[in-house]
Scaffold this active site. Structure first.
Site, PDB file in Angstrom:
ATOM      1  N   PHE A 119       0.853  -1.180   0.000  1.00 21.60           N
ATOM      2  CA  PHE A 119       0.000   0.000   0.000  1.00 21.60           C
ATOM      3  C   PHE A 119       0.888   1.230   0.000  1.00 21.60           C
ATOM      4  CE2 PHE A 119      -4.399   1.285   0.725  1.00 21.60           C
ATOM      5  CZ  PHE A 119      -5.070   0.126   0.398  1.00 21.60           C
ATOM      6  N   GLN A 239      -7.342  15.060   2.803  1.00 23.14           N
ATOM      7  CA  GLN A 239      -6.740  14.171   1.811  1.00 23.14           C
ATOM      8  C   GLN A 239      -7.612  13.942   0.575  1.00 23.14           C
ATOM      9  OE1 GLN A 239      -6.168   9.682   2.575  1.00 23.14           O
ATOM     10  NE2 GLN A 239      -4.107  10.531   2.514  1.00 23.14           N
ATOM     11  N   HIS A 241      -7.849  11.432  -2.483  1.00 30.07           N
ATOM     12  CA  HIS A 241      -7.371  10.116  -2.917  1.00 30.07           C
ATOM     13  C   HIS A 241      -7.199  10.165  -4.427  1.00 30.07           C
ATOM     14  CE1 HIS A 241      -7.125   5.850  -3.616  1.00 30.07           C
ATOM     15  NE2 HIS A 241      -7.199   5.594  -2.333  1.00 30.07           N
ATOM     16  N   LEU A 251     -14.637   5.437  -5.011  1.00 33.21           N
ATOM     17  CA  LEU A 251     -13.224   5.101  -4.849  1.00 33.21           C
ATOM     18  C   LEU A 251     -12.821   3.786  -5.511  1.00 33.21           C
ATOM     19  CD1 LEU A 251     -10.877   6.387  -3.146  1.00 33.21           C
ATOM     20  CD2 LEU A 251     -11.147   4.391  -1.710  1.00 33.21           C
ATOM     21  N   GLU A 254      -6.428   1.940  -3.350  1.00 33.01           N
ATOM     22  CA  GLU A 254      -5.001   1.967  -3.606  1.00 33.01           C
ATOM     23  C   GLU A 254      -4.460   0.539  -3.721  1.00 33.01           C
ATOM     24  OE1 GLU A 254      -3.188   5.142  -1.292  1.00 33.01           O
ATOM     25  OE2 GLU A 254      -1.801   3.621  -0.570  1.00 33.01           O
ATOM     26  N   ARG A 285      -0.528   9.506  -0.903  1.00 28.03           N
ATOM     27  CA  ARG A 285      -1.640  10.033  -1.687  1.00 28.03           C
ATOM     28  C   ARG A 285      -1.503  11.498  -2.066  1.00 28.03           C
ATOM     29  NH1 ARG A 285      -6.219   6.792   1.760  1.00 28.03           N
ATOM     30  NH2 ARG A 285      -5.659   4.788   0.837  1.00 28.03           N
ATOM     31  N   HIS A 352     -11.470  12.649   0.270  1.00 27.83           N
ATOM     32  CA  HIS A 352     -11.503  11.334   0.874  1.00 27.83           C
ATOM     33  C   HIS A 352     -11.460  11.307   2.393  1.00 27.83           C
ATOM     34  CE1 HIS A 352     -11.050   7.047   0.800  1.00 27.83           C
ATOM     35  NE2 HIS A 352      -9.865   7.074   1.380  1.00 27.83           N
ATOM     36  N   ARG A 394      -2.505  11.256   5.742  1.00 26.06           N
ATOM     37  CA  ARG A 394      -2.673   9.902   6.264  1.00 26.06           C
ATOM     38  C   ARG A 394      -2.207   8.870   5.251  1.00 26.06           C
ATOM     39  NH1 ARG A 394      -6.702   5.778   5.629  1.00 26.06           N
ATOM     40  NH2 ARG A 394      -7.974   7.128   4.325  1.00 26.06           N
TER      41      ARG A 394
HETATM   42  C1  LIG Z   1     -14.442   4.542  -0.065  1.00 24.82           C
HETATM   43  C2  LIG Z   1     -13.528   4.550   1.101  1.00 24.82           C
HETATM   44  C3  LIG Z   1     -12.525   3.584   1.209  1.00 24.82           C
HETATM   45  C4  LIG Z   1     -11.658   3.572   2.293  1.00 24.82           C
HETATM   46  N1  LIG Z   1     -10.705   2.593   2.383  1.00 24.82           N
HETATM   47  C5  LIG Z   1      -9.893   2.560   3.471  1.00 24.82           C
HETATM   48  C6  LIG Z   1      -8.938   1.517   3.617  1.00 24.82           C
HETATM   49  O1  LIG Z   1      -8.815   0.623   2.790  1.00 24.82           O
HETATM   50  N2  LIG Z   1      -8.163   1.523   4.716  1.00 24.82           N
HETATM   51  C7  LIG Z   1      -8.271   2.478   5.680  1.00 24.82           C
HETATM   52  O2  LIG Z   1      -7.565   2.414   6.659  1.00 24.82           O
HETATM   53  N3  LIG Z   1      -9.188   3.460   5.562  1.00 24.82           N
HETATM   54  C8  LIG Z   1      -9.997   3.526   4.487  1.00 24.82           C
HETATM   55  N4  LIG Z   1     -10.924   4.529   4.384  1.00 24.82           N
HETATM   56  C9  LIG Z   1     -11.103   5.471   5.484  1.00 24.82           C
HETATM   57  C10 LIG Z   1     -11.947   4.866   6.575  1.00 24.82           C
HETATM   58  O3  LIG Z   1     -12.809   3.920   6.027  1.00 24.82           O
HETATM   59  C11 LIG Z   1     -12.788   5.894   7.319  1.00 24.82           C
HETATM   60  O4  LIG Z   1     -11.987   6.945   7.719  1.00 24.82           O
HETATM   61  C12 LIG Z   1     -13.398   5.242   8.553  1.00 24.82           C
HETATM   62  O5  LIG Z   1     -14.140   4.121   8.195  1.00 24.82           O
HETATM   63  C13 LIG Z   1     -14.250   6.176   9.377  1.00 24.82           C
HETATM   64  O6  LIG Z   1     -14.827   5.428  10.435  1.00 24.82           O
HETATM   65  P1  LIG Z   1     -15.588   6.097  11.626  1.00 24.82           P
HETATM   66  O7  LIG Z   1     -16.009   5.011  12.560  1.00 24.82           O
HETATM   67  O8  LIG Z   1     -14.794   7.208  12.165  1.00 24.82           O
HETATM   68  O9  LIG Z   1     -16.867   6.756  10.925  1.00 24.82           O
HETATM   69  P2  LIG Z   1     -18.046   6.133  10.022  1.00 24.82           P
HETATM   70  O10 LIG Z   1     -17.858   4.712   9.711  1.00 24.82           O
HETATM   71  O11 LIG Z   1     -18.278   7.079   8.927  1.00 24.82           O
HETATM   72  O12 LIG Z   1     -19.263   6.185  11.020  1.00 24.82           O
HETATM   73  C14 LIG Z   1     -19.821   7.387  11.446  1.00 24.82           C
HETATM   74  C15 LIG Z   1     -20.984   7.065  12.337  1.00 24.82           C
HETATM   75  O13 LIG Z   1     -21.430   8.243  12.973  1.00 24.82           O
HETATM   76  C16 LIG Z   1     -22.817   8.356  12.872  1.00 24.82           C
HETATM   77  N5  LIG Z   1     -23.152   9.783  12.894  1.00 24.82           N
HETATM   78  C17 LIG Z   1     -22.654  10.779  12.122  1.00 24.82           C
HETATM   79  N6  LIG Z   1     -23.208  11.956  12.462  1.00 24.82           N
HETATM   80  C18 LIG Z   1     -24.072  11.688  13.473  1.00 24.82           C
HETATM   81  C19 LIG Z   1     -24.943  12.492  14.242  1.00 24.82           C
HETATM   82  N7  LIG Z   1     -25.069  13.796  14.042  1.00 24.82           N
HETATM   83  N8  LIG Z   1     -25.693  11.885  15.177  1.00 24.82           N
HETATM   84  C20 LIG Z   1     -25.614  10.549  15.385  1.00 24.82           C
HETATM   85  N9  LIG Z   1     -24.795   9.754  14.689  1.00 24.82           N
HETATM   86  C21 LIG Z   1     -24.040  10.320  13.752  1.00 24.82           C
HETATM   87  C22 LIG Z   1     -23.181   7.640  11.597  1.00 24.82           C
HETATM   88  O14 LIG Z   1     -24.492   7.167  11.667  1.00 24.82           O
HETATM   89  C23 LIG Z   1     -22.182   6.495  11.594  1.00 24.82           C
HETATM   90  O15 LIG Z   1     -22.674   5.413  12.328  1.00 24.82           O
HETATM   91  C24 LIG Z   1     -11.783   4.563   3.286  1.00 24.82           C
HETATM   92  C25 LIG Z   1     -12.777   5.526   3.192  1.00 24.82           C
HETATM   93  C26 LIG Z   1     -13.635   5.540   2.102  1.00 24.82           C
HETATM   94  C27 LIG Z   1     -14.658   6.619   2.008  1.00 24.82           C
END
Ligand SMILES: Cc1cc2nc3c(=O)[nH]c(=O)nc-3n(C[C@H](O)[C@H](O)[C@H](O)COP(=O)(O)OP(=O)(O)OC[C@H]3O[C@@H](n4cnc5c(N)ncnc54)[C@H](O)[C@@H]3O)c2cc1C
Ligand code: FES
Lengths: 579, 232
Positions: A119, A239, A241, A251, A254, A285, A352, A394
């Site tokens: 990666f 960031q 991507h 997306l 990578e 990235r 991203h 990142r």
């Molecule tokens: C397409 C894509 C591919 C990726 N691939 C990778 C990868 O291969 N490897 C890697 O390390 N990272 C990757 N990332 C980054 C990583 O996936 C995200 O940064 C990470 O999943 C975020 O997780 P989180 O738990 O912080 O938030 P999320 O999974 O986004 O969850 C947010 C939560 O908060 C809740 N929420 C939001 N606002 C409110 C509110 N006002 N009130 C109540 N609840 C709320 C939502 O309902 C949800 O449950 C990728 C990101 C994307 C978009």
């Protein structure tokens, strides 16, 4: 349903970070835990993560956490707090093993171990060559993490409040006493009293036009706390991507380059050889996105408008593509009508990931200022938070690692705090702020349309504050954001109903989103250097003498105020970043 | 291109029963149906309600009955449908507002099959090993995003809302055939109950509806066979 609730620990968000936090908080038998989420847990955007989670398991080739820590620091252009990176590189190994023990179906090596692949920015021996560090489950690693953690939460009988939007936090007497939430099904406002509140509400990519982020990623809590006087750290580091599907931003991991994919310009040239001679297409990235931007600017973009780059997988064995990258192959086929096995895929940088966010200590406690003053009872983890692991950029796979490492820490520390803390009183007028917020949107006589303002915000942020930034564009964007803020005050919604008023919620979310844009553009305009994802045309070099420090952005009566926080250095002296 | 979109709407605060609303609008043929619905909400009628989040077929929010077939609105393009697009809520679950249905009964069935990893042995210091071949056996069923396209396309489910449904069986399959898991017997017993596995009449609707291309009918057959085999 009663509209007043009381739990020792409240988790806001049910993505990877929130579910991990809830799991660890719930393991403490002395505390009660509930999760509030605006989406059903399995709809969280963690499920979209594809490529993998980085951990130095060494299953495919030799690897050590020291190398991982170094790569993270260098990848972050030395804005990473080094103590955080070191803790992380060790902890993430344990956390990945733990996920496997929860049943996560990782892909496997021929010996039956967790499979790993290359990666961007992950190297052996401090930058010598790319190393297989990303633990993956085909190209749906995030999906498997989210499913596995949700499955565990069913086993653990976790309490969920699904489709509840948190719109305010109760910050009273310098400590956090819970949150206020809006129930989508009924339109009712609920008060959640808590000793510890863990914010895990994800990113804010929807402020940009082209993004890999879900519609729901509107930076709600980044704004909620900001309105209450808590600063946001390093928001200028956003960031892009390199490989988003042309025009729609979906997306392509990578991991596609990790499996051998090559970026080409319109002449078919592998241009990354010129920008990063050692690791080429697997450079971090920010560098790849910038290189793509330069290629396009210099007229070497592909397509009729010379405005995209090609991701070439055609030389890779079709069987490997189908087996290891099935989802992204399907995305290209469905959304662009292009079969990656037969022809290169049109791509462009896509918004991203937010490196910045709500500032925390290494133990996920939210802090108020550059002196690390803690707000008792308030924790943050995941993309919404900034523990300064990712610095100015990142590395891929470090966010999923962040979720499990910091989600776990948040669960532990928050429940420990709740064990000894007392419930504090909540004033009678605690809901007034939220009532007022909803009332203005619902009953305002305004004529501005939410969709119009949002579209203008997204387009202008893309034009003026994305991969390449100049003094002129950033100043202009500050003005645009101010104008949009004023126009936002005049919005009106058509749906006046109580049940599932999704129009009202979109309006509230837009208000949050504009705050996020404000944080970003003020911080970007202020930082007179180029570092990581913040690339400034008028200040092209990194300037450690003046700018090796974190930004803190505050919202105050008089306007936006900027302050700083020192970077925690360590073993690794800041060096020029070449790959 | 111009499209005519008919959406079955229902507002519990105003309507006695659902009705068809018609919209005619200019869209691109590469637009997703979700983009079209968004355009209607954002430009024509703000009160139109539906769930969505990821917009690329990964979160499972926007299952709808589109031109007679259950699909994710974000995973089907206008050019694949033509100028006439009819959209209704998925069937068999109570409609709450417009295209939003009550998902609780669906998640209750899912939870009933113990959809979590069960292994009581002490945890080894490293990962549990699993061969790539053993991992492959249940690969397809790990793709499920719980969108309910399958279950709400099943004629057995339409007539008997208590039938556990294909989604729950697929998720049971995901664990029953995982060489590391030890909960198969318990799950099979649950599936063997009166509203379980044997209600399936192999209509194939589920397999056709699955936006993740999971061979659902095959998975159900495999679970049936496993149950018979273990009983014998
Ligand atoms: C397409 C894509 C591919 C990726 N691939 C990778 C990868 O291969 N490897 C890697 O390390 N990272 C990757 N990332 C980054 C990583 O996936 C995200 O940064 C990470 O999943 C975020 O997780 P989180 O738990 O912080 O938030 P999320 O999974 O986004 O969850 C947010 C939560 O908060 C809740 N929420 C939001 N606002 C409110 C509110 N006002 N009130 C109540 N609840 C709320 C939502 O309902 C949800 O449950 C990728 C990101 C994307 C978009
Ligand atoms: S919006 Fe996520 S599956 Fe369609």
């Amino acid at each position: 349903m009663s509209r007043a609730h009381k739990y020792d620990v409240i988790v806001v968000g049910a993505g990877g970070a929130g579910l991990m936090a809830a799991r660890y908080a719930a393991q403490n038998p002395k505390v009660s835990v509930a999760v509030i989420s605006k989406l059903y847990p399995t709809r969280s955007h963690t499920g979209a993560a594809q490529g993998g989670v980085g951990a130095a398991l060494g299953n495919v080739s030799e690897d050590y956490p020291e190398w991982h820590a170094f790569d993270t620091i260098k990848g972050g252009d030395y804005l990473t707090d080094q103590d955080v990176a070191e803790m992380f590189a060790y902890d993430v190994i344990e956390s990945v093993i733990e996920l496997e023990h929860m049943g996560l179906p990782f892909s496997r090596t021929p010996e039956g171990k967790i499979a790993q692949r290359k990666f961007g920015g992950h190297t052996r021996e401090f930058g010598k060559s790319a190393v297989e560090r990303a633990c993956y489950a085909a190209d749906r690693t995030g999906h498997m993490i989210l499913q596995t953690l949700y499955q565990q939460s069913i086993k653990d009988n976790v309490t969920f409040f699904n489709e509840f939007h948190v719109l305010d936090i109760l910050l009273i007497g310098g400590e956090c006493r819970g949150v206020i939430a809006y129930e989508l099904a009924t339109g009712e406002i609920h008060t959640f009293q808590a000793k510890s509140t863990i914010v895990a509400s994800g990113g804010n990519g929807r402020m940009f036009k082209i993004t890999s982020n879900a519609h729901a990623l509107t930076g709600d809590l980044q704004s909620v706390v900001y309105r209450r006087g808590i600063p946001i750290e390093d928001p200028e580091f956003y960031q892009f991507h390199p490989t988003g599907l042309y025009k729609i931003g979906v997306l392509l991991t990578e991991g596609a380059r990790g499996e051998g994919g090559i970026l080409r310009n319109k002449d078919g040239e592998r241009f990354m050889e010129r920008y990063a001679p050692t690791i080429k297409d697997l450079a971090p990235r920010d560098m790849v996105s910038r290189s793509m931007y330069l290629e396009i600017r210099e007229g070497r973009g592909a397509g009729p408008d010379s405005d995209y780059i090609l991701l070439d997988l055609t030389h890779i064995d079709a069987h490997i593509i189908e087996e290891r990258l099935p989802d992204i192959t399907e995305f290209a086929r469905i959304y662009l009508g292009v079969d990656p096995i037969k022809e290169p895929v049109p791509i462009q940088p896509t918004a991203h990931y937010a490196m910045g966010g709500i500032p925390t200590t290494i133990d996920t406690e939210v802090i108020m200022d550059g002196q690390n003053t803690i707000i008792p009872g308030l924790y943050a983890a995941g993309e919404v938070a900034c523990a300064s692991l990712h610095g100015a950029n990142r590395l891929g796979t470090n966010s999923l690692g962040d979720l499990i490492v910091f989600g776990r820490r948040a669960g532990r520390f928050a429940s420990k705090y709740a064990e000894s803390a007392e419930f504090a009183d909540i004033p009678k007028d605690a809901q007034d702020f939220t009532k007022n917020l909803l009332d203005k949107a619902l009953n305002g006589s305004g004529t501005e349309k939410v969709a119009t303002i949002r579209k203008e915000l997204q387009a202008s942020m893309m034009d003026n504050a994305s991969v390449f930034r100049t003094e002129e564009f950033l100043t202009k964007q500050i003005k645009i954001v101010k104008e949009l803020q004023n126009r936002y005050k005049q919005i009106g919604v058509e749906d006046k109903g109580k049940q599932y008023n999704t129009e009202l919620m979109e309006a509230i979310e837009l208000g949050f989103l504009i705050d996020n844009a404000e944080q970003l553009v003020y911080a970007a305009e202020n930082r007179k250097e180029s570092r990581g994802a913040h690339s400034h045309e008028n200040h092209k070099e990194r300037d450690d003498a003046n700018w090796l420090k974190h930004t803190l952005v505050y919202k105050e009566e008089k306007g936006v105020r900027i302050d700083y926080k020192p970077v925690t250095l360590g073993k690794y002296e800041p060096k020029p970043r070449v790959y | 291109m111009k499209v005519n979109v008919k959406i079955k709407r229902f507002n519990p605060e105003a309507d006695k029963r659902p009705y068809w609303a018609e919209y005619s609008l200019e869209v691109r043929e590469t637009d997703r149906v979700l983009d079209v619905i968004n355009q209607i909400k954002w430009e024509m009628d703000g009160s139109l309600s539906y769930r969505r989040s990821c917009a690329h077929g990964i979160c499972g929010s926007d299952a709808m009955l589109i031109n007679g077939v259950n699909r994710l609105a974000c995973k089907i393009l206008v050019r694949d449908l033509g100028e006439v697009i009819n959209i209704e809520p998925i069937r068999g679950l109570p409609v709450l507002k417009d295209l939003i249905v009550d998902m609780e009964p669906f998640f209750d069935s899912y939870k009933a099959v113990l959809p979590f990893f069960i292994n009581e042995d002490p945890e080894p210091p490293t990962e549990r090993y699993q061969s790539a071949e053993d991992r492959e056996i249940f690969d397809a069923s790990t793709k499920c995003i719980l969108c309910a396209c399958c279950t709400t396309s099943c004629p057995v489910f339409w007539t008997n809302g208590r039938y556990i449904g294909p989604a729950a069986i697929v998720n049971a399959h995901r664990f029953i055939f995982d060489s590391r898991d030890q909960g198969a017997d318990e799950r099979l017993q649950i599936l063997n109950q009166s509203n379980g596995l044997w209600r399936c009449r192999t209509a194939y609707n589920c397999t056709e509806a699955c936006p993740r291309d999971i061979p659902i009918t095959k998975a159900i057959e495999e679970v049936k066979r496993e149950l018979l085999w273990r009983r014998a």
